[in-house]
Scaffold this active site. Structure first.
Site, PDB file in Angstrom:
ATOM      1  N   GLY A  13      42.291  87.141  21.891  1.00  0.00           N
ATOM      2  CA  GLY A  13      43.172  87.721  22.917  1.00  0.00           C
ATOM      3  C   GLY A  13      43.581  89.154  22.589  1.00  0.00           C
ATOM      4  O   GLY A  13      44.706  89.569  22.840  1.00  0.00           O
ATOM      5  N   THR A  15      42.488  93.369  23.276  1.00  0.00           N
ATOM      6  CA  THR A  15      42.193  94.050  24.543  1.00  0.00           C
ATOM      7  C   THR A  15      40.837  93.612  25.078  1.00  0.00           C
ATOM      8  O   THR A  15      40.669  93.432  26.288  1.00  0.00           O
ATOM      9  CB  THR A  15      42.206  95.590  24.357  1.00  0.00           C
ATOM     10  OG1 THR A  15      43.169  95.920  23.371  1.00  0.00           O
ATOM     11  CG2 THR A  15      42.564  96.291  25.637  1.00  0.00           C
ATOM     12  N   ALA A  16      39.872  93.414  24.186  1.00  0.00           N
ATOM     13  CA  ALA A  16      38.524  93.040  24.636  1.00  0.00           C
ATOM     14  C   ALA A  16      38.546  91.687  25.351  1.00  0.00           C
ATOM     15  O   ALA A  16      37.957  91.533  26.427  1.00  0.00           O
ATOM     16  CB  ALA A  16      37.564  92.997  23.454  1.00  0.00           C
ATOM     17  N   GLU A  50      44.210 103.389  21.359  1.00  0.00           N
ATOM     18  CA  GLU A  50      45.221 103.808  22.328  1.00  0.00           C
ATOM     19  C   GLU A  50      44.749 104.927  23.238  1.00  0.00           C
ATOM     20  O   GLU A  50      45.526 105.495  23.977  1.00  0.00           O
ATOM     21  CB  GLU A  50      46.486 104.231  21.573  1.00  0.00           C
ATOM     22  CG  GLU A  50      46.966 103.130  20.642  1.00  0.00           C
ATOM     23  CD  GLU A  50      48.383 103.300  20.159  1.00  0.00           C
ATOM     24  OE1 GLU A  50      48.716 104.425  19.786  1.00  0.00           O
ATOM     25  OE2 GLU A  50      49.132 102.308  20.156  1.00  0.00           O
ATOM     26  N   LYS A  79      45.193 111.282  30.313  1.00  0.00           N
ATOM     27  CA  LYS A  79      44.353 111.977  29.322  1.00  0.00           C
ATOM     28  C   LYS A  79      43.293 112.791  30.060  1.00  0.00           C
ATOM     29  O   LYS A  79      42.471 112.225  30.786  1.00  0.00           O
ATOM     30  CB  LYS A  79      43.699 110.922  28.419  1.00  0.00           C
ATOM     31  CG  LYS A  79      42.703 111.489  27.422  1.00  0.00           C
ATOM     32  CD  LYS A  79      42.170 110.389  26.511  1.00  0.00           C
ATOM     33  CE  LYS A  79      41.044 110.864  25.630  1.00  0.00           C
ATOM     34  NZ  LYS A  79      40.434 109.766  24.862  1.00  0.00           N
ATOM     35  N   VAL A 186      40.722  78.615  15.669  1.00  0.00           N
ATOM     36  CA  VAL A 186      39.448  77.898  15.558  1.00  0.00           C
ATOM     37  C   VAL A 186      39.031  77.865  14.087  1.00  0.00           C
ATOM     38  O   VAL A 186      38.943  78.905  13.420  1.00  0.00           O
ATOM     39  CB  VAL A 186      38.373  78.568  16.443  1.00  0.00           C
ATOM     40  CG1 VAL A 186      36.987  78.034  16.132  1.00  0.00           C
ATOM     41  CG2 VAL A 186      38.712  78.334  17.911  1.00  0.00           C
ATOM     42  N   THR A 345      35.494 105.424  22.633  1.00  0.00           N
ATOM     43  CA  THR A 345      34.495 104.804  23.515  1.00  0.00           C
ATOM     44  C   THR A 345      34.484 103.270  23.451  1.00  0.00           C
ATOM     45  O   THR A 345      33.716 102.637  24.173  1.00  0.00           O
ATOM     46  CB  THR A 345      33.088 105.287  23.112  1.00  0.00           C
ATOM     47  OG1 THR A 345      32.995 105.235  21.686  1.00  0.00           O
ATOM     48  CG2 THR A 345      32.820 106.687  23.588  1.00  0.00           C
TER      49      THR A 345
HETATM   50  C1  LIG Z   1      41.049 102.899  13.571  1.00  0.00           C
HETATM   51  C2  LIG Z   1      40.650 102.474  14.951  1.00  0.00           C
HETATM   52  C3  LIG Z   1      40.944 103.285  16.053  1.00  0.00           C
HETATM   53  C4  LIG Z   1      40.527 102.914  17.330  1.00  0.00           C
HETATM   54  N1  LIG Z   1      40.765 103.744  18.400  1.00  0.00           N
HETATM   55  C5  LIG Z   1      40.264 103.429  19.621  1.00  0.00           C
HETATM   56  C6  LIG Z   1      40.474 104.261  20.751  1.00  0.00           C
HETATM   57  O1  LIG Z   1      41.123 105.308  20.680  1.00  0.00           O
HETATM   58  N2  LIG Z   1      39.953 103.885  21.930  1.00  0.00           N
HETATM   59  C7  LIG Z   1      39.242 102.727  22.085  1.00  0.00           C
HETATM   60  O2  LIG Z   1      38.753 102.438  23.176  1.00  0.00           O
HETATM   61  N3  LIG Z   1      39.087 101.894  21.040  1.00  0.00           N
HETATM   62  C8  LIG Z   1      39.563 102.208  19.827  1.00  0.00           C
HETATM   63  N4  LIG Z   1      39.398 101.352  18.789  1.00  0.00           N
HETATM   64  C9  LIG Z   1      38.777 100.050  19.035  1.00  0.00           C
HETATM   65  C10 LIG Z   1      39.830  99.133  19.643  1.00  0.00           C
HETATM   66  O3  LIG Z   1      40.898  98.957  18.743  1.00  0.00           O
HETATM   67  C11 LIG Z   1      39.220  97.772  19.969  1.00  0.00           C
HETATM   68  O4  LIG Z   1      38.030  97.941  20.667  1.00  0.00           O
HETATM   69  C12 LIG Z   1      40.164  96.995  20.857  1.00  0.00           C
HETATM   70  O5  LIG Z   1      41.434  96.906  20.288  1.00  0.00           O
HETATM   71  C13 LIG Z   1      39.628  95.600  21.100  1.00  0.00           C
HETATM   72  O6  LIG Z   1      39.683  94.842  19.928  1.00  0.00           O
HETATM   73  P1  LIG Z   1      39.208  93.337  20.015  1.00  0.00           P
HETATM   74  O7  LIG Z   1      39.896  92.694  21.158  1.00  0.00           O
HETATM   75  O8  LIG Z   1      37.742  93.311  19.972  1.00  0.00           O
HETATM   76  O9  LIG Z   1      39.710  92.703  18.626  1.00  0.00           O
HETATM   77  P2  LIG Z   1      41.178  92.314  18.103  1.00  0.00           P
HETATM   78  O10 LIG Z   1      42.243  93.180  18.663  1.00  0.00           O
HETATM   79  O11 LIG Z   1      41.055  92.272  16.606  1.00  0.00           O
HETATM   80  O12 LIG Z   1      41.428  90.849  18.641  1.00  0.00           O
HETATM   81  C14 LIG Z   1      40.850  89.722  18.041  1.00  0.00           C
HETATM   82  C15 LIG Z   1      41.446  88.466  18.647  1.00  0.00           C
HETATM   83  O13 LIG Z   1      40.727  87.345  18.179  1.00  0.00           O
HETATM   84  C16 LIG Z   1      41.624  86.339  17.768  1.00  0.00           C
HETATM   85  N5  LIG Z   1      40.947  85.495  16.771  1.00  0.00           N
HETATM   86  C17 LIG Z   1      40.167  85.892  15.731  1.00  0.00           C
HETATM   87  N6  LIG Z   1      39.706  84.816  15.057  1.00  0.00           N
HETATM   88  C18 LIG Z   1      40.211  83.727  15.682  1.00  0.00           C
HETATM   89  C19 LIG Z   1      40.126  82.325  15.459  1.00  0.00           C
HETATM   90  N7  LIG Z   1      39.414  81.822  14.454  1.00  0.00           N
HETATM   91  N8  LIG Z   1      40.778  81.490  16.281  1.00  0.00           N
HETATM   92  C20 LIG Z   1      41.505  81.974  17.320  1.00  0.00           C
HETATM   93  N9  LIG Z   1      41.625  83.283  17.583  1.00  0.00           N
HETATM   94  C21 LIG Z   1      40.996  84.153  16.776  1.00  0.00           C
HETATM   95  C22 LIG Z   1      42.836  87.099  17.254  1.00  0.00           C
HETATM   96  O14 LIG Z   1      43.974  86.285  17.252  1.00  0.00           O
HETATM   97  C23 LIG Z   1      42.908  88.215  18.302  1.00  0.00           C
HETATM   98  O15 LIG Z   1      43.591  87.738  19.439  1.00  0.00           O
HETATM   99  C24 LIG Z   1      39.829 101.690  17.510  1.00  0.00           C
HETATM  100  C25 LIG Z   1      39.572 100.864  16.406  1.00  0.00           C
HETATM  101  C26 LIG Z   1      39.956 101.255  15.138  1.00  0.00           C
HETATM  102  C27 LIG Z   1      39.636 100.361  13.969  1.00  0.00           C
END
Ligand SMILES: Cc1cc2nc3c(=O)[nH]c(=O)nc-3n(C[C@H](O)[C@H](O)[C@H](O)COP(=O)(O)OP(=O)(O)OC[C@H]3O[C@@H](n4cnc5c(N)ncnc54)[C@H](O)[C@@H]3O)c2cc1C
Length: 506
Positions: A13, A15-16, A50, A79, A186, A345
């Site tokens: 849960g 942003t992706a 962000e 932006k 999980v 990106t």
């Molecule tokens: C330093 C940095 C800067 C960034 N800056 C930008 C930016 O400026 N612009 C941009 O577009 N993107 C940026 N990003 C990328 C951006 O942060 C991610 O693409 C975005 O936050 C989406 O992350 P996510 O949802 O893939 O993963 P996460 O936010 O890590 O979410 C993972 C989810 O999976 C769940 N989960 C994991 N394992 C389990 C399990 N076993 N059981 C149940 N739930 C589980 C967690 O609870 C969580 O809800 C940046 C990333 C980094 C590292």
């Protein structure tokens, strides 16, 4: 979509996960489909990310969200682009602005291309990109990229936002679209005898079963990489950064609507304006500097050496999975890969992945042929974005640390990037080269021209000759007057945000 697919579980849960939930629920609203998002609050989200590119607005339009619904609530600002500072040591090129391309640019781009092209041929013309773009004038004058009445063109813009709050907002929006929500961790992924995901075991009594799974578990990639064993292809040989240290600072009452990326000794720092604070983060390579020294360098850069505010430290890996959709699982977000955040990106990749998946699943009923085409298309996108970002490092001219010297002489760059650089350095028209390589769907020619011109990859002042009247056919003073005149009609950034706040409260 395959007729027998009746249920989808999205694991994660961040942003992706919430972008995927909203998009799937919107596109497949007409199907009898059960979509459930499962997340573990104990694991939590990464909580950075962000800054966006313009497709975030397209995504919000598609799912029916207006700016007055979300911007004030998510501490968002507009932006108009990114300023890159201190990446180049070439005189006159210490900084440049990379705008999001929009309609008014079509009027002045010919002048930029003309000057830039002839400058590469050794003619003494001003080929610095920033001055040619309305978005730059808006940023400097702290104006919102919102078109005034009677302005005949559309602007293109991204946002800055609090990523945790955006996730909460998208969660509520998805719930309105019928997406179910469950909290569970999980612990085990059980495969069937053909290697498809059968069901998920959790830390409670429950098991979770669906016909199709979306892996949005962040860097863990619990389904696609861990359970299904899809290989991860690293690009750390061309992108050295693997760490970040993040630090909030006091907000500006009227910030410039742009991200600032400033190069430091072992990487670069973002400065992102939110209505509640500035987000600052130093992205660096732990192979060249240790975490404490990096944090100290960031504190010095921000003038906060003695501040007792705690910094957050993060580790990440760069690269992508070999297949984003494998068996009955699609990975989105960090679980499918990450190219470092220099051009913000990552969320663009999430949206493109989900939108493209819907397209291909609809066309091919999830057949292998369409799955292979989908995987190739998304991988190509990753690689094209990677090359654009690698180019930032490869053409830097800093020599102050081994980090910059190694990046500036890295011979591991891809053949595609090598050919593009050869075209630029050989004085060719790189728009043709970009078209030849079919790269404009990722970063348009304008972006490549800004990057190479903005870092001053030109003959030096001593190497150029005056040129005739034809060469000097564009008067930059007239262009500046014209763009400043246009900018005058745009609304002030903060006024625009206040209006959105009032609209949300009403
Ligand atoms: C330093 C940095 C800067 C960034 N800056 C930008 C930016 O400026 N612009 C941009 O577009 N993107 C940026 N990003 C990328 C951006 O942060 C991610 O693409 C975005 O936050 C989406 O992350 P996510 O949802 O893939 O993963 P996460 O936010 O890590 O979410 C993972 C989810 O999976 C769940 N989960 C994991 N394992 C389990 C399990 N076993 N059981 C149940 N739930 C589980 C967690 O609870 C969580 O809800 C940046 C990333 C980094 C590292």
């Amino acid at each position: 979509m395959r007729k027998e697919t009746k249920s989808i579980v999205i694991l994660g849960g961040g942003t992706a996960g919430w972008i995927a939930a909203n998009r799937l629920a919107t596109h497949w609203e007409h199907l009898d489909l059960d979509i459930t998002l499962v997340e573990s609050p104990d694991i939590g989200i990464i909580g950075v990310g962000e800054g966006s590119t313009p497709p975030l607005k397209l995504f919000l339009d598609v799912i029916g969200v207006e700016e007055s619904d979300w911007m004030a609530r998510c501490e968002a600002t507009y932006k108009t682009g990114i300023t890159f500072r201190n990446w180049s040591t070439k005189p006159g090129f210490h900084e440049y602005f990379h705008p999001f391309q929009c309609q008014p640019d079509e009027l002045v781009l010919p002048a930029f291309y003309h000057n830039s092209f002839l400058r590469r041929q050794g003619v003494d013309l001003d080929g610095h990109p920033s001055q040619f773009f309305l978005a730059w004038h808006l940023a400097l004058q702290r104006l919102a990229p919102i078109t005034p009445p009677n302005f005949p063109f559309k602007m293109n813009y991204g946002y800055h936002f609090n990523s945790g709050l955006l996730g909460e907002f998208l969660h509520e929006w998805a719930a309105k679209k019928g997406v179910k929500y469950k909290q569970a961790k999980v612990t085990e992924v059980v495969l069937d005898d053909q290697g498809f995901i059968d069901y998920l075991e959790t830390d409670s009594e429950d098991t979770i079963k669906a016909d199709f799974y979306v892996d949005s578990t962040g860097f863990r990639s619990q389904l696609l990489q861990q359970a299904l064993g899809v290989p991860f292809e690293s690009c750390e040989d061309v992108l050295y950064n693997d760490s970040a240290v993040v630090f909030p600072t006091e907000p500006d009452e009227n910030p410039e609507p742009q991200t600032i990326s400033t190069a430091l000794k072992y990487g670069w720092v973002w400065k992102i304006p939110l209505t509640s604070r500035f987000g600052n983060g130093y992205v660096y390579s732990s192979k060249y500097v240790d975490d404490d020294d990096a944090e100290m360098e960031l504190r010095e850069h921000l003038g906060l050496v003695d501040s007792d505010i705690e910094a957050r430290r993060l580790k990440f890996k760069v690269g992508r999975v070999r297949e984003h959709w494998y068996k009955n699982c699609l990975a989105v977000g960090l679980s499918q890969g990450f190219i470092e955040p220099l051009e913000a990106t990552a969320l663009d990749m999430v949206q493109e992945t989900v939108a493209c998946f819907v397209d291909y699943a609809n066309k091919g009923e999830m057949s292998d042929r369409y799955r292979n085409e989908f995987n190739a298309r998304i991988s190509k996108r990753f690689d094209a974005v990677r090359d654009y970002i690698v180019c930032h490092y490869r053409i830097n001219t800093r020599t102050d640390t081994p980090y910059w010297r190694d990046a500036g002489s890295n011979e591991q760059i891809s053949q595609s990037l090598r050919e593009l650089l050869m075209a630029w350095l050989g004085g060719k028209n790189i728009t043709d080269e970009i078209e030849r390589q079919n790269l404009d769907a990722y970063f348009p020619s304008m972006s490549w021209n800004c990057l190479l011109a903005g870092k001053g990859i030109y003959p030096t002042d001593e190497q150029v000759r005056p040129g005739n009247e034809l060469a000097h056919k564009y008067d930059l003073k007239d262009i500046e007057k014209y763009l400043k005149g246009c900018a005058l009609n745009f609304p002030a950034h903060m006024e625009q945000l206040d209006l959105l706040k009032k609209a949300e409260a009403a």
